[in-house]
Write a protein that holds these residues in place. Structure first.
Motif, mmCIF file in Angstrom:
data_model
loop_
_atom_site.group_PDB
_atom_site.id
_atom_site.type_symbol
_atom_site.label_atom_id
_atom_site.label_comp_id
_atom_site.label_asym_id
_atom_site.label_seq_id
_atom_site.Cartn_x
_atom_site.Cartn_y
_atom_site.Cartn_z
ATOM 1 N N LEU A 211 -4.243 -4.976 -3.397
ATOM 2 C CA LEU A 211 -4.114 -5.428 -4.783
ATOM 3 C C LEU A 211 -3.202 -4.497 -5.577
ATOM 4 O O LEU A 211 -2.331 -4.958 -6.322
ATOM 5 N N ILE A 212 -3.384 -3.189 -5.404
ATOM 6 C CA ILE A 212 -2.549 -2.222 -6.123
ATOM 7 C C ILE A 212 -1.084 -2.353 -5.694
ATOM 8 O O ILE A 212 -0.173 -2.361 -6.531
ATOM 9 N N GLY A 213 -0.863 -2.466 -4.390
ATOM 10 C CA GLY A 213 0.508 -2.616 -3.896
ATOM 11 C C GLY A 213 1.159 -3.902 -4.370
ATOM 12 O O GLY A 213 2.333 -3.913 -4.762
ATOM 13 N N GLY A 214 0.401 -4.994 -4.341
ATOM 14 C CA GLY A 214 0.945 -6.265 -4.822
ATOM 15 C C GLY A 214 1.293 -6.215 -6.299
ATOM 16 O O GLY A 214 2.344 -6.710 -6.717
ATOM 17 N N ALA A 216 2.080 -3.543 -7.986
ATOM 18 C CA ALA A 216 3.254 -2.681 -8.134
ATOM 19 C C ALA A 216 4.540 -3.441 -7.807
ATOM 20 O O ALA A 216 5.546 -3.332 -8.524
ATOM 21 N N LEU A 217 4.523 -4.223 -6.725
ATOM 22 C CA LEU A 217 5.703 -5.021 -6.376
ATOM 23 C C LEU A 217 6.026 -6.036 -7.464
ATOM 24 O O LEU A 217 7.191 -6.351 -7.714
ATOM 25 N N LEU A 218 4.979 -6.564 -8.108
ATOM 26 C CA LEU A 218 5.169 -7.586 -9.137
ATOM 27 C C LEU A 218 5.817 -7.024 -10.391
ATOM 28 O O LEU A 218 6.695 -7.660 -10.992
ATOM 29 N N GLY A 223 13.542 -6.967 -7.524
ATOM 30 C CA GLY A 223 14.148 -8.227 -7.133
ATOM 31 C C GLY A 223 13.135 -9.346 -7.015
ATOM 32 O O GLY A 223 11.919 -9.132 -7.011
ATOM 33 N N GLU A 224 13.665 -10.558 -6.897
ATOM 34 C CA GLU A 224 12.811 -11.755 -6.897
ATOM 35 C C GLU A 224 11.907 -11.826 -5.679
ATOM 36 O O GLU A 224 10.741 -12.212 -5.777
ATOM 37 N N VAL A 225 12.420 -11.446 -4.507
ATOM 38 C CA VAL A 225 11.620 -11.530 -3.283
ATOM 39 C C VAL A 225 10.415 -10.598 -3.370
ATOM 40 O O VAL A 225 9.281 -10.984 -3.046
ATOM 41 N N ALA A 226 10.644 -9.355 -3.816
ATOM 42 C CA ALA A 226 9.545 -8.394 -3.948
ATOM 43 C C ALA A 226 8.542 -8.850 -4.994
ATOM 44 O O ALA A 226 7.326 -8.726 -4.799
ATOM 45 N N SER A 227 9.029 -9.400 -6.108
ATOM 46 C CA SER A 227 8.126 -9.868 -7.160
ATOM 47 C C SER A 227 7.254 -11.012 -6.661
ATOM 48 O O SER A 227 6.047 -11.051 -6.939
ATOM 49 N N ARG A 228 7.850 -11.916 -5.913
ATOM 50 C CA ARG A 228 7.055 -13.048 -5.415
ATOM 51 C C ARG A 228 6.055 -12.585 -4.362
ATOM 52 O O ARG A 228 4.910 -13.051 -4.351
ATOM 53 N N ALA A 229 6.468 -11.674 -3.485
ATOM 54 C CA ALA A 229 5.531 -11.143 -2.497
ATOM 55 C C ALA A 229 4.374 -10.440 -3.192
ATOM 56 O O ALA A 229 3.203 -10.610 -2.824
ATOM 57 N N GLY A 230 4.697 -9.648 -4.230
ATOM 58 C CA GLY A 230 3.651 -8.952 -4.976
ATOM 59 C C GLY A 230 2.717 -9.913 -5.673
ATOM 60 O O GLY A 230 1.493 -9.708 -5.688
ATOM 61 N N ALA A 231 3.258 -10.977 -6.274
ATOM 62 C CA ALA A 231 2.427 -11.961 -6.966
ATOM 63 C C ALA A 231 1.461 -12.635 -6.004
ATOM 64 O O ALA A 231 0.284 -12.868 -6.336
ATOM 65 N N ASN A 232 1.912 -12.929 -4.791
ATOM 66 C CA ASN A 232 1.036 -13.594 -3.824
ATOM 67 C C ASN A 232 -0.019 -12.644 -3.269
ATOM 68 O O ASN A 232 -1.184 -13.037 -3.101
#
Length: 302
Positions: A211-214, A216-218, A223-232
């Motif tokens: 959850l913390i890592g996601g 942080a990525l969000l 970039g968009e790919v990292a933000s979407r991975a973090g959101a999921n």
């Protein structure tokens, strides 16, 4: 929720139905068929039942990219869960989480490596937008000008569902695997010890780092790919922590039967507030172990 009861299975099947665009028959029946084929004794009639069930699910003619993606995902998560059950001792939840996580990584790698991610995502987005258009047309027929706002809301929800589809599919698959495991143990093993009661729902505390890592990525500008991975990642773990918070409320209040039903009604009516509170309670349990504290307080006061 009594141990191994029908209520637990029906609730989990409903969750799998509501939060995923994949038909629950696939998410539940494919893993169940694999369990029936692989685990019973060699001469068990359940092996034949599993083969017939699996064949029937793949008998319909292909209709597009989602036909292959849905069946491929159900087959993959079911096969990984079967391997996890065979190789890893323990209860359902740790095995289910490992199976869903492993299948998610493998599925994403296959889609990205084969160039199929864009086609599947387009098909998923089309399905959600068609559903939004259906409800928009129904609202427009009412002729109420205020319904234009609802139409915009449906479109925004469709876009959000498309972005968070991997997380919602993972949560739905976890619920479906629980139903399949319940069905296998009830049918073949005749066991009443299939699924733990809701009040006992918990998972490894170190998963809080997902959850913390996601998160942080969000929030970080990667970039968009990292933000979407973090959101999921954050959405998947938020769903688990929300359920953990609900389990704590059930355990501490001791509600059961009719009381649990009314608690569910209140949760639906006050969904935003209740979901937020459950998430906070479930997350705080990582450090506070609220159920143990409540038990200790009750013992001290008696």
């Amino acid at each position: 929720m009594r141990r191994g009861g029908w209520g637990a299975a029906l609730a989990l099947a409903l969750v799998a139905t509501l939060i995923s665009a994949i038909h629950p028959a696939l998410l539940i029946a494919v893993p169940l068929a694999l369990l029936l084929i692989a685990l019973p004794p060699l001469r068990s009639p359940y092996r034949l039942i599993g083969l017939v069930l699996l064949a029937s699910l793949f008998a319909t003619p292909p209709t597009g990219p989602l036909w292959y993606a849905e069946r491929g995902w159900a087959l993959m998560v079911g096969a990984v869960f079967l391997a996890t059950v065979t190789l890893r001792p323990g209860g359902f939840l740790p095995r289910g989480i490992v199976a869903v996580a492993t299948a998610s990584v493998a599925g994403a790698a296959i889609l990205i490596g084969s160039g199929g991610w864009e086609r599947v995502e387009w098909a998923v987005a089309r399905r959600f937008r068609e559903a939004a258009s259906f409800w928009t047309s129904r609202l427009n027929r009412a002729g109420d000008p205020s319904m234009a706002e609802m139409s915009d809301t449906f479109r925004r929800v469709a876009d959000l569902e498309t972005m968070l589809y991997p997380a919602m599919l993972a949560l739905a698959s976890l619920a479906a695997l629980a139903v399949a495991w319940w069905g296998y143990r009830r049918l073949v093993e005749r066991s009443g010890e299939t699924l733990a009661p809701m009040r006992e729902f918990r998972f490894a505390d170190h998963l809080v780092w997902v959850l913390i890592g996601g998160t942080a990525l969000l929030i970080m500008p990667l970039g968009e790919v990292a933000s979407r991975a973090g959101a999921n990642l954050a959405t998947f773990m938020a769903g688990l922590y929300l359920l953990r918070g609900m389990a704590i409320v059930v355990a501490i209040t001791g509600v059961a039967g009719v009381g649990a039903f009314f608690l569910g009604v209140v949760a639906v009516l006050l969904l935003p507030l209740f979901a937020g509170a459950s998430l906070i309670i479930g997350l705080s349990d990582t450090w506070l172990d609220l159920r143990r504290r409540a038990t200790s307080d009750d013992a001290a006061s008696s």
